[in-house]
Write a protein that holds these residues in place. Structure first.
Motif, PDB file in Angstrom:
ATOM      1  N   GLY A  62     -25.216  -6.033  -8.195  1.00  0.00           N
ATOM      2  CA  GLY A  62     -24.862  -7.327  -7.820  1.00  0.00           C
ATOM      3  C   GLY A  62     -25.441  -8.064  -6.711  1.00  0.00           C
ATOM      4  N   LYS A  70     -26.143 -11.594  -2.429  1.00  0.00           N
ATOM      5  CA  LYS A  70     -25.163 -11.229  -3.606  1.00  0.00           C
ATOM      6  C   LYS A  70     -25.171 -12.463  -4.750  1.00  0.00           C
ATOM      7  CE  LYS A  70     -20.266  -9.653  -4.150  1.00  0.00           C
ATOM      8  NZ  LYS A  70     -19.972 -10.427  -5.477  1.00  0.00           N
ATOM      9  N   ALA A 104     -22.189  -5.334 -11.872  1.00  0.00           N
ATOM     10  CA  ALA A 104     -21.607  -4.293 -11.154  1.00  0.00           C
ATOM     11  C   ALA A 104     -21.959  -2.890 -11.471  1.00  0.00           C
ATOM     12  CB  ALA A 104     -19.965  -4.329 -10.897  1.00  0.00           C
ATOM     13  N   THR A 136     -17.947 -11.837 -16.846  1.00  0.00           N
ATOM     14  CA  THR A 136     -17.833 -12.194 -15.284  1.00  0.00           C
ATOM     15  C   THR A 136     -19.122 -11.517 -14.884  1.00  0.00           C
ATOM     16  OG1 THR A 136     -17.018 -10.251 -14.588  1.00  0.00           O
ATOM     17  CG2 THR A 136     -15.571 -12.203 -15.051  1.00  0.00           C
ATOM     18  N   THR A 137     -19.703 -12.187 -13.640  1.00  0.00           N
ATOM     19  CA  THR A 137     -20.937 -11.576 -13.024  1.00  0.00           C
ATOM     20  C   THR A 137     -20.545 -10.238 -12.988  1.00  0.00           C
ATOM     21  OG1 THR A 137     -21.206 -13.664 -12.002  1.00  0.00           O
ATOM     22  CG2 THR A 137     -22.341 -11.954 -10.944  1.00  0.00           C
ATOM     23  N   ALA A 138     -19.462  -9.605 -12.333  1.00  0.00           N
ATOM     24  CA  ALA A 138     -19.246  -8.283 -11.976  1.00  0.00           C
ATOM     25  C   ALA A 138     -19.505  -7.451 -13.558  1.00  0.00           C
ATOM     26  CB  ALA A 138     -17.782  -8.066 -11.475  1.00  0.00           C
ATOM     27  N   ASP A 139     -18.843  -7.826 -14.672  1.00  0.00           N
ATOM     28  CA  ASP A 139     -19.329  -7.355 -16.014  1.00  0.00           C
ATOM     29  C   ASP A 139     -20.660  -7.015 -16.379  1.00  0.00           C
ATOM     30  OD1 ASP A 139     -16.338  -7.468 -16.329  1.00  0.00           O
ATOM     31  OD2 ASP A 139     -16.387  -9.527 -17.486  1.00  0.00           O
ATOM     32  N   ASP A 156     -19.967 -15.356  -8.084  1.00  0.00           N
ATOM     33  CA  ASP A 156     -19.212 -14.844  -8.948  1.00  0.00           C
ATOM     34  C   ASP A 156     -18.766 -16.019 -10.067  1.00  0.00           C
ATOM     35  OD1 ASP A 156     -18.518 -12.579  -8.002  1.00  0.00           O
ATOM     36  OD2 ASP A 156     -17.290 -13.510  -6.427  1.00  0.00           O
ATOM     37  N   THR A 176     -17.553 -16.911 -14.441  1.00  0.00           N
ATOM     38  CA  THR A 176     -17.341 -16.435 -15.730  1.00  0.00           C
ATOM     39  C   THR A 176     -17.956 -17.141 -16.895  1.00  0.00           C
ATOM     40  OG1 THR A 176     -15.072 -16.056 -14.866  1.00  0.00           O
ATOM     41  CG2 THR A 176     -15.282 -16.374 -17.271  1.00  0.00           C
TER      42      THR A 176
END
Length: 183
Positions: A141, A6, A39, A33-36, A9, A11
């Motif tokens: 991710g 994975k 994901a 963010t990594t998720a933005d 995380d 920003t």
């Protein structure tokens, strides 16, 4: 990094165009963010030692841009170019390269690059700490496939390029789409 891991995380401090700001430089800060970025998507991430450098500007970034439609046809939702440069540098480089499809991610402090184990010293070139050249297919991710240039080390005397090329990732994706294991 390796397949199945994975992403960390992080920003990222980005600058985005916002006409509401007004003036001759209508940009505002926006944290991403990594998720933005990763994901719920299957994307290509490629990283390079520096914006405006010869290999990056002549082959790697334009190659991914030129092949964006082909990548999309092979199930890629987006293409991201990362470098240990600030958002001002990354945005200007993308603008000067005429990039419309590939999105740039500024890793100004090198946090993401360090966390994926790719931060190397480039003091021999006057760069300081930068990213080793690599590319990856990221699925929601998680690393699906990793393409790292050989010889990763501090102050490497050369700038190897081939493993992380758009052509190499196309070969992998085409083989995967046809059900053949990539070499």
């Amino acid at each position: 990094m390796q397949a199945g891991l994975k992403l960390p995380d992080v920003t990222f401090r980005t600058r985005v165009r916002d006409e509401a700001v007004g003036g001759t430089n209508p940009f505002r800060w926006q944290d991403m963010t990594t998720a933005d970025y990763f994901a719920g998507k299957r994307v290509i991430l490629f990283s390079l030692p520096g914006a405006f450098t010869p290999t990056c500007s002549t082959y790697q970034l334009p190659g991914f841009e030129k092949n964006a439609e082909t990548f999309a046809a092979l199930g890629i939702d987006g293409i991201y170019c990362m470098s240990v440069n600030d958002s001002f540098v990354m945005n200007k480089w993308a603008e000067m390269q005429g990039i419309k499809t590939v999105k740039v991610i500024p890793d100004g402090s090198g946090e993401f690059t360090r966390k994926v184990g790719m931060l190397v010293a480039k003091d021999n070139l006057g760069f300081g700490m930068r990213s080793w050249r690599y590319a990856a297919v990221i699925n929601n991710g998680v690393v699906e496939a990793w393409f790292e240039e050989p010889g990763r080390c501090d102050n490497h005397g050369e700038d190897p390029y081939g493993e992380s090329s758009p052509e190499n990732l196309l070969k992998y994706l085409e083989a995967k789409a046809s059900g053949i294991a990539a070499e």
